[in-house]
Design a protein around this motif. Structure first.
Motif, PDB file in Angstrom:
ATOM      1  N   PRO A 132      52.827  21.681  81.488  1.00  0.00           N
ATOM      2  CA  PRO A 132      52.662  22.571  80.053  1.00  0.00           C
ATOM      3  C   PRO A 132      53.796  23.682  80.053  1.00  0.00           C
ATOM      4  O   PRO A 132      53.559  24.583  80.990  1.00  0.00           O
ATOM      5  N   THR A 133      54.443  23.486  79.330  1.00  0.00           N
ATOM      6  CA  THR A 133      55.738  24.567  79.169  1.00  0.00           C
ATOM      7  C   THR A 133      56.246  24.748  77.884  1.00  0.00           C
ATOM      8  O   THR A 133      56.162  24.071  76.973  1.00  0.00           O
ATOM      9  N   PHE A 134      56.663  26.038  77.700  1.00  0.00           N
ATOM     10  CA  PHE A 134      57.265  26.651  76.581  1.00  0.00           C
ATOM     11  C   PHE A 134      58.694  26.190  76.345  1.00  0.00           C
ATOM     12  O   PHE A 134      59.206  26.314  75.338  1.00  0.00           O
ATOM     13  N   ASP A 135      59.065  25.724  77.408  1.00  0.00           N
ATOM     14  CA  ASP A 135      60.656  25.690  77.729  1.00  0.00           C
ATOM     15  C   ASP A 135      61.360  25.127  76.667  1.00  0.00           C
ATOM     16  O   ASP A 135      62.308  25.379  76.115  1.00  0.00           O
ATOM     17  N   TYR A 136      60.850  23.917  76.054  1.00  0.00           N
ATOM     18  CA  TYR A 136      61.359  22.811  75.122  1.00  0.00           C
ATOM     19  C   TYR A 136      60.762  23.346  73.656  1.00  0.00           C
ATOM     20  O   TYR A 136      60.905  22.165  72.836  1.00  0.00           O
ATOM     21  N   SER A 137      59.939  24.223  73.704  1.00  0.00           N
ATOM     22  CA  SER A 137      59.270  24.094  72.285  1.00  0.00           C
ATOM     23  C   SER A 137      60.226  25.049  71.412  1.00  0.00           C
ATOM     24  O   SER A 137      61.046  25.865  71.783  1.00  0.00           O
ATOM     25  N   HIS A 138      60.168  24.735  69.954  1.00  0.00           N
ATOM     26  CA  HIS A 138      61.044  25.592  69.121  1.00  0.00           C
ATOM     27  C   HIS A 138      60.050  26.712  68.852  1.00  0.00           C
ATOM     28  O   HIS A 138      59.038  26.878  68.649  1.00  0.00           O
ATOM     29  N   ARG A 139      60.769  27.916  68.871  1.00  0.00           N
ATOM     30  CA  ARG A 139      59.910  29.300  68.633  1.00  0.00           C
ATOM     31  C   ARG A 139      59.606  29.339  67.178  1.00  0.00           C
ATOM     32  O   ARG A 139      60.307  30.292  66.479  1.00  0.00           O
ATOM     33  N   LEU A 140      59.041  28.473  66.815  1.00  0.00           N
ATOM     34  CA  LEU A 140      58.480  28.709  65.382  1.00  0.00           C
ATOM     35  C   LEU A 140      57.046  28.746  65.398  1.00  0.00           C
ATOM     36  O   LEU A 140      56.346  28.180  65.988  1.00  0.00           O
ATOM     37  N   ILE A 141      56.451  29.995  64.368  1.00  0.00           N
ATOM     38  CA  ILE A 141      55.027  29.899  64.280  1.00  0.00           C
ATOM     39  C   ILE A 141      54.372  28.777  63.979  1.00  0.00           C
ATOM     40  O   ILE A 141      54.938  28.144  62.881  1.00  0.00           O
ATOM     41  N   ASP A 142      53.566  28.240  64.578  1.00  0.00           N
ATOM     42  CA  ASP A 142      52.516  26.996  64.136  1.00  0.00           C
ATOM     43  C   ASP A 142      51.245  27.447  63.448  1.00  0.00           C
ATOM     44  O   ASP A 142      50.473  27.696  64.119  1.00  0.00           O
TER      45      ASP A 142
END
Lengths: 365, 140, 196
Positions: free
Chosen positions: A120-130
């Motif tokens: 579970p990582t933020f590394d490849y997430s788009h920093r867009l508000i979900d």
């Protein structure tokens, strides 16, 4: 001049009552439970445990609730709580090579035994508000399912152990059995500090402070040319030797993040060149903290490798004396408390100087 | 003891009341919550250092037959620690060992194993399969 | 069945700690300590309460020969405090002895270091009597004028030993005197002289 002050008790009592009211907030909003904080603000809980220096998810979650989300205040509460408990003993050193991994990545080797697992990582997430998270009736997310049995986690030796096989990296000093281990919660830090005392200090240290110092080394204030050998996050068993029984027993599992930093090599004086290392270890999933700790640990080893001091991150006394956010917040925030007497003294001095005709006078201090 | 330290209180209360209601265990010390200092090693394998503490709850009980049961469990659950200590003591009685193993320890072990397998399957789905496109040193 | 120590460790050990603290702050004052505790013989409730309260797994405990031979008493203290047994008086954070059956040699204990005077041994001594009577006089910090104390049996050279102990202040040992469920303390800072 002496200024006597009295009173304020009623105001303080009422301020506490008001704080409790504001903490609860609008009564139409359901009250937050500590279980919700533990489960859904898990990384805040991890940080409070790491810097509070106490592994107890329930206490950390409660502290976050009590502190209204002010994590340093929560860390303060956890530190205060730990002083109310007796210490039963020391655990055996945790074997991080035997962790049940939830995440393991390396920036130095693509293919390594055990493989790279993102977890579970933020590394490849788009920093867009979900905005999908805004509603409470959205369908529950489902964890992915494994595709094949071959995905099962095999043994995952530490990357540094792999490099060490070719003698290309410095080896950690072999532990001396029975040697005393520094404990900065019992004996005040003395300088120069041993590596064990430094690591304990950094493990409790403020994430923001260590992050900035780590960043400063990357920007040239004490460069160490780092590579992430490996970051692993998972669960490790805790064992404790029980005197009455005469053997060690397993007392449960804790979640940990470990960072092995591989740094610029040194050599000379007849020694072959080898990579050097920095080490970070933190409770829970605290990757930024573990990485910063590893970078600062390496920077603080400057003297060991005969490196010139070029940045604050290499200054042991500076780093270790200012890393603790409970100490730091105590001293900074105490300035809010009445200093009427001190200030009156300064004021009187300033007026005296003016009267003596010197508009331009030396500073009072 | 490792299994008992990872038990849920509900996994111990049931068997205790159903099968060992007359255990007669007495506390040798009041159940107490304290701290254990956790340790890591520099570099993972070097000299130990103090990482930070954890809460731990300790129970020590004695059966009428003199068997002493110990439990040291991370966390603050006094009831769980006491139950675990009672089962540790019961396990030492040769005529009870088998029952403790089948009714208490084995169900805990299978629950832990199932949870581990489920978690590792979820995690395994995030394993990276690299495929190398072309490597510089392979150029003719 | 092994003897229980404090039934409510948090409150009872705090009460005992408070009593010892008061006794240190007012040398010669006799304070109740360890009431309700039933340690195995020959331990007095006061001495047992002091050791149970002060010692833990990080404080080596030295038990004098006359008490060590009562295996049950030593096992009781070890079980409930977790304190390791000190190899010699000099290695002890706390020591337990009986004034009637053991010799008292204050110099044999850890005296502390100039930087860390607290690293000295705190000696808990079982006595056969303890009262505010003018056998000896105490003066110094915490005492208004003079305090009186009588405890026994008192080693013949006690006053000279104590004067030697006091003269090395801030180094030196503190002496907790236990009798029944009462304690009095002679901290290293006070002067003790012969009375009537």
């Amino acid at each position: 001049m002496y200024v006597a002050v009295k009173g304020g008790e009623r105001a303080i009592r009422n301020a506490h009552a008001l704080l409790a009211d504001r903490r609860r907030g609008n009564r139409d909003t359901p009250e937050l439970t500590t279980a919700q904080i533990d489960e859904q603000l898990a990384l805040a809980v991890d940080r409070v445990m790491s810097e509070g220096s106490l592994y107890d998810r329930g206490i950390a979650a409660l502290a976050i609730k009590q502190a209204r989300g002010d994590l340093i205040e929560a860390i303060f509460l956890v530190r205060a709580y730990r002083t109310t408990l007796p210490r039963f003993g020391f655990a055996e050193p945790i074997d991080t090579a035997a962790m049940t991994l939830s995440r393991r990545v390396s920036a130095t080797y693509k293919d390594l035994p055990g493989g790279q697992v993102l977890g579970p990582t933020f590394d490849y997430s788009h920093r867009l508000i979900d905005f999908g998270l805004e509603t409470e009736d959205a369908p529950a997310p489902t964890a992915p399912a494994a595709t094949a049995a071959s995905d099962a986690q095999g043994p995952s030796p530490r990357v540094t152990d792999l490099i060490a096989r070719d003698d290309l990296i410095e080896r950690e000093l072999a532990p001396r059995p029975g040697a005393p281990v520094s404990d900065i919660t019992r004996d005040a830090l003395a300088f120069p500090a041993a590596r064990d005392a430094r690591l304990q200090n950094l493990a409790r240290g403020d994430e923001g402070f260590l992050l900035s110092l780590a960043y400063s080394t990357q920007r040239g204030y004490g460069r160490t040319h780092p590579f992430v050998g490996e970051i692993r996050f998972g669960e490790a068993a805790v064992e404790m030797f029980i005197d009455d029984l005469g053997f060690a027993v397993s007392i449960g599992d804790i979640a940990l993040t470990e960072c092995q930093m591989v740094n610029q090599f040194t050599g000379g004086d007849g020694r072959p060149a080898r990579f050097t290392r920095g080490y970070g270890l933190a409770f829970g999933q605290s990757e930024r903290k573990a990485m910063s700790m590893a970078l600062v640990d390496r920077a603080l080893r400057a003297d060991e490798f005969g490196e010139e001091h070029k940045g604050p991150a290499q200054d042991e006394e500076f780093v270790l004396s200012h890393s603790d956010n409970v100490q730091a917040t105590g001293f900074v925030e105490h300035l809010k408390l009445p200093h009427y007497v001190d200030f009156q003294a300064e004021l009187a001095l300033l007026r005296q100087l003016r009267r003596d005709g010197g508009a331009v006078a030396e500073a009072a201090e | 003891m490792g299994l008992l330290a990872r038990a849920l209180a509900s996994e111990l209360t049931g068997p205790l009341t159903r099968r060992f209601a007359d255990h007669g265990a007495k506390d040798l010390k009041p159940v107490e919550t304290g701290l254990v200092m956790l340790r890591g090693r520099a570099g993972g394998d070097g000299a130990p250092f103090n990482l930070g503490e954890a809460t731990v709850t300790r129970a020590i009980v004695e059966l009428p037959g003199g068997e002493r049961g110990y439990a040291h469990i991370l966390g603050r659950d006094a009831e769980l620690a006491r139950l675990a200590a009672i089962f540790d003591a019961l396990w030492q009685k040769p005529d009870q060992r088998r029952t403790v193993e089948t009714c208490v320890l084995e169900p805990i072990a299978s629950r832990l194993e199932a949870a581990r397998a489920r978690r590792s399957a979820e995690i395994a789905a995030t394993r990276v399969d690299f495929f190398t496109l072309k490597r510089g040193e392979d150029e003719p | 069945m092994s003897a229980m120590a404090f039934a409510d460790p948090a409150f009872e050990s705090q009460a005992a700690f408070r009593a010892i603290l008061r006794a240190i702050a007012s040398p010669g004052a006799i304070e109740p300590c360890g009431r309700g505790l039933k340690p195995p013989s020959p331990l007095s409730p006061a001495a047992a309460a002091a050791i149970l309260t002060l010692a833990d797994f990080e404080t080596p405990l030295w038990i004098a020969p006359s008490l060590a031979e009562w295996g049950e008493a030593a096992a009781y203290l070890k079980f409930h405090t977790g304190a390791p047994l000190a190899a010699s008086p000099r290695d002890a954070a706390f020591a337990l002895l009986d004034l009637e059956r053991d010799s008292l040699d204050l110099k044999s204990f850890a005296q502390g270091a100039p930087d860390y005077p607290d690293r000295s041994t705190t000696v808990v001594a079982e006595t056969r009597s303890l009262a505010r009577r003018p056998m000896m006089r105490i003066s110094g910090p915490g005492v208004r004028g003079m305090a009186e104390i009588e405890f026994g049996p008192t080693p013949g050279d006690f006053l000279s030993q104590w004067e030697a102990n006091r003269s090395t202040f801030p180094l030196g040992v503190d002496l907790i005197l236990a009798h029944g469920a009462e304690v009095a303390v002679l901290p290293r800072s006070v002067r003790v002289t012969g009375g009537e």
